[in-house]
Design a protein around this motif. Structure first.
Motif, PDB file in Angstrom:
ATOM      1  N   CYS A 108       0.855  -1.177   0.000  1.00  0.00           N
ATOM      2  CA  CYS A 108       0.000   0.000   0.000  1.00  0.00           C
ATOM      3  C   CYS A 108       0.896   1.233   0.000  1.00  0.00           C
ATOM      4  N   LEU A 109       0.570   2.222  -0.798  1.00  0.00           N
ATOM      5  CA  LEU A 109       1.391   3.420  -0.901  1.00  0.00           C
ATOM      6  C   LEU A 109       0.689   4.608  -0.254  1.00  0.00           C
ATOM      7  N   GLY A 110       1.490   5.540   0.251  1.00  0.00           N
ATOM      8  CA  GLY A 110       0.927   6.738   0.857  1.00  0.00           C
ATOM      9  C   GLY A 110       0.457   6.503   2.280  1.00  0.00           C
ATOM     10  N   ASN A 111      -0.389   7.415   2.763  1.00  0.00           N
ATOM     11  CA  ASN A 111      -0.933   7.328   4.119  1.00  0.00           C
ATOM     12  C   ASN A 111      -2.192   6.472   4.138  1.00  0.00           C
ATOM     13  N   VAL A 112      -2.340   5.681   5.182  1.00  0.00           N
ATOM     14  CA  VAL A 112      -3.553   4.885   5.365  1.00  0.00           C
ATOM     15  C   VAL A 112      -3.937   4.903   6.843  1.00  0.00           C
ATOM     16  N   VAL A 113      -5.130   5.416   7.140  1.00  0.00           N
ATOM     17  CA  VAL A 113      -5.724   5.297   8.469  1.00  0.00           C
ATOM     18  C   VAL A 113      -7.085   4.648   8.280  1.00  0.00           C
ATOM     19  N   SER A 114      -7.329   3.556   8.973  1.00  0.00           N
ATOM     20  CA  SER A 114      -8.559   2.780   8.806  1.00  0.00           C
ATOM     21  C   SER A 114      -9.282   2.646  10.141  1.00  0.00           C
ATOM     22  N   ASP A 115     -10.449   3.278  10.237  1.00  0.00           N
ATOM     23  CA  ASP A 115     -11.267   3.214  11.460  1.00  0.00           C
ATOM     24  C   ASP A 115     -10.439   3.515  12.707  1.00  0.00           C
ATOM     25  N   GLY A 116      -9.619   4.566  12.611  1.00  0.00           N
ATOM     26  CA  GLY A 116      -8.829   5.020  13.753  1.00  0.00           C
ATOM     27  C   GLY A 116      -7.471   4.376  13.897  1.00  0.00           C
ATOM     28  N   ARG A 117      -7.178   3.335  13.125  1.00  0.00           N
ATOM     29  CA  ARG A 117      -5.872   2.663  13.186  1.00  0.00           C
ATOM     30  C   ARG A 117      -4.926   3.280  12.154  1.00  0.00           C
ATOM     31  N   ASP A 134     -13.525  14.710  14.882  1.00  0.00           N
ATOM     32  CA  ASP A 134     -14.643  15.630  15.077  1.00  0.00           C
ATOM     33  C   ASP A 134     -15.572  15.668  13.868  1.00  0.00           C
ATOM     34  N   GLY A 135     -15.302  14.825  12.857  1.00  0.00           N
ATOM     35  CA  GLY A 135     -16.146  14.748  11.676  1.00  0.00           C
ATOM     36  C   GLY A 135     -15.724  15.646  10.536  1.00  0.00           C
ATOM     37  N   SER A 136     -14.703  16.473  10.719  1.00  0.00           N
ATOM     38  CA  SER A 136     -14.288  17.375   9.648  1.00  0.00           C
ATOM     39  C   SER A 136     -13.645  16.595   8.509  1.00  0.00           C
ATOM     40  N   LEU A 137     -13.945  17.033   7.273  1.00  0.00           N
ATOM     41  CA  LEU A 137     -13.390  16.438   6.064  1.00  0.00           C
ATOM     42  C   LEU A 137     -12.138  17.208   5.673  1.00  0.00           C
ATOM     43  N   VAL A 138     -11.074  16.507   5.329  1.00  0.00           N
ATOM     44  CA  VAL A 138      -9.806  17.148   4.992  1.00  0.00           C
ATOM     45  C   VAL A 138      -9.380  16.723   3.597  1.00  0.00           C
ATOM     46  N   ASP A 149      -0.958  13.902  14.244  1.00  0.00           N
ATOM     47  CA  ASP A 149      -1.411  14.821  15.287  1.00  0.00           C
ATOM     48  C   ASP A 149      -2.606  14.220  16.032  1.00  0.00           C
ATOM     49  N   GLN A 150      -2.475  14.052  17.349  1.00  0.00           N
ATOM     50  CA  GLN A 150      -3.513  13.408  18.149  1.00  0.00           C
ATOM     51  C   GLN A 150      -4.483  14.390  18.806  1.00  0.00           C
TER      52      GLN A 150
END
Length: 345
Positions: A108-117, A134-138, A149-150
């Protein structure tokens, strides 16, 4: 993507210019309406027609996930799986292929965050799509520090290539400048943007609903250019959007079934077309809530407790069985002694 060498765009780690790590953030919709899915015929230019599909997703924080190929640890295992298979096992109502991957290794390439992991975090300089806690779309460019950033962590994140729309304006030219480096010249990126191909993209409307777009095609022969995708999304009210993996990887799944027309022939029968094994997937499920997740955790606790109690009772009964046999035997002997006297009475 079936254009050789374009996977290298995911490896750019340069940080050039003040705009490199900038991004757009938008509050997501909390509308309880279900996801709407549409299929249509596009005419990007006169006489050229393309089949396209779009899903409008409300309340993305509770309905949209980035899934690893084949499920959890799919990136770690470097496995490539058809998007329909990942979508079916993930219980997705609507799904599309998402991030780029190394076709040789399955990485897998790039950043991957899946359901908080946090599955992968890199200094990759490519367009990103994510959802924070907080639901914001980036949408846009993120440094690795921003990814990790946590204070308001990402719960979903995936890397694409080329920021198509930024704040309602086509942003391809600027994006090509930012995402090119000594490994990938601006000409390679421009060819990538100009060529006809199947495309997958993700964006959002002004009301915070997420828009998932997919169009059929075959690289260099039919489909849409990135310019045409950006123009179409802009005409349909999309504010920010990034391009995801396309070409032979582009897949659109409804209720676990491939609904798009991929260019690759099936191995078993070349008369048919089959989805290519891909990396991550954007998955739309029925709305979930913190309350539902809380109940789910208690359900598992009750199930485990019940199984443990059943185990204890079963072994207790087995341990008491010899004593029970002795007791029943003694009761039987007593009844046998008492029985003659009862008969005389």
């Amino acid at each position: 993507m079936d254009t050789r060498g374009l996977g290298l765009v995911m490896l750019c780690t340069c940080m050039r210019g003040a705009d490199v790590t900038s991004f757009s953030s938008w509050p997501s919709s909390s509308d309880p309406s279900p996801t709407s899915a549409h299929t249509f015929i596009l005419e990007p230019s006169e006489g050229r027609y393309v089949y396209g599909r779009m899903a409008v997703v409300q309340d993305a924080l509770r309905t949209l996930s980035v899934l690893e190929p084949g499920g959890e640890d799919g990136c770690k295992l470097q496995q490539l799986v058809p998007a329909a298979q990942t979508a079916l096992s993930g219980g997705c109502e609507v799904a599309v292929n998402a991030g780029f991957y190394n076709a040789s290794t399955g990485q897998c390439l790039g950043n991957v965050v899946s359901d908080g992991r946090v599955v992968r975090s890199t200094g990759v300089l490519n367009a990103q799509f994510g959802i924070r806690s907080d639901g914001s779309l980036v949408f846009g460019y993120l440094s690795e520090e921003e990814v990790l950033d946590q204070r308001n962590p990402f719960v979903q994140l995936v890397s694409g290539v080329v920021w198509l729309l930024r704040d309602g304006h086509v942003y391809i030219n600027q994006s090509l400048q930012v995402e090119s480096d000594e490994n990938q010249s601006i000409k390679v990126f421009r060819d990538f943007a100009d060529m006809l191909s199947a495309r997958t993209a993700v964006g959002h409307h002004a009301n915070g609903s997420v828009v998932i777009f997919q169009s059929d095609g075959e690289t260099l022969h039919r489909g849409m250019s990135l310019w045409e995708v950006a123009d179409f999304l802009k005409q349909n009210g999309v504010i920010n959007a990034i391009n995801l993996d396309g070409g032979g990887s582009s897949s659109y799944i409804l209720n676990g079934t491939l609904a798009s027309y991929p260019p690759d022939p099936c191995v078993a029968d070349s008369r048919w077309r089959c989805g290519r094994p891909v990396s991550t997937v954007l998955c739309v499920r029925s709305r979930r809530s913190n309350h539902t997740q809380y109940l789910s955790r208690w359900s598992w606790l009750l199930l485990v407790s019940g199984c443990f109690l059943l185990f204890v009772v079963r072994h207790l009964l087995q341990a008491l069985r010899p004593a029970w046999r002795i007791l029943t035997r003694k009761i039987s002997m007593v009844l046998q002694r008492v029985q003659p006297g009862l008969n005389q009475v």
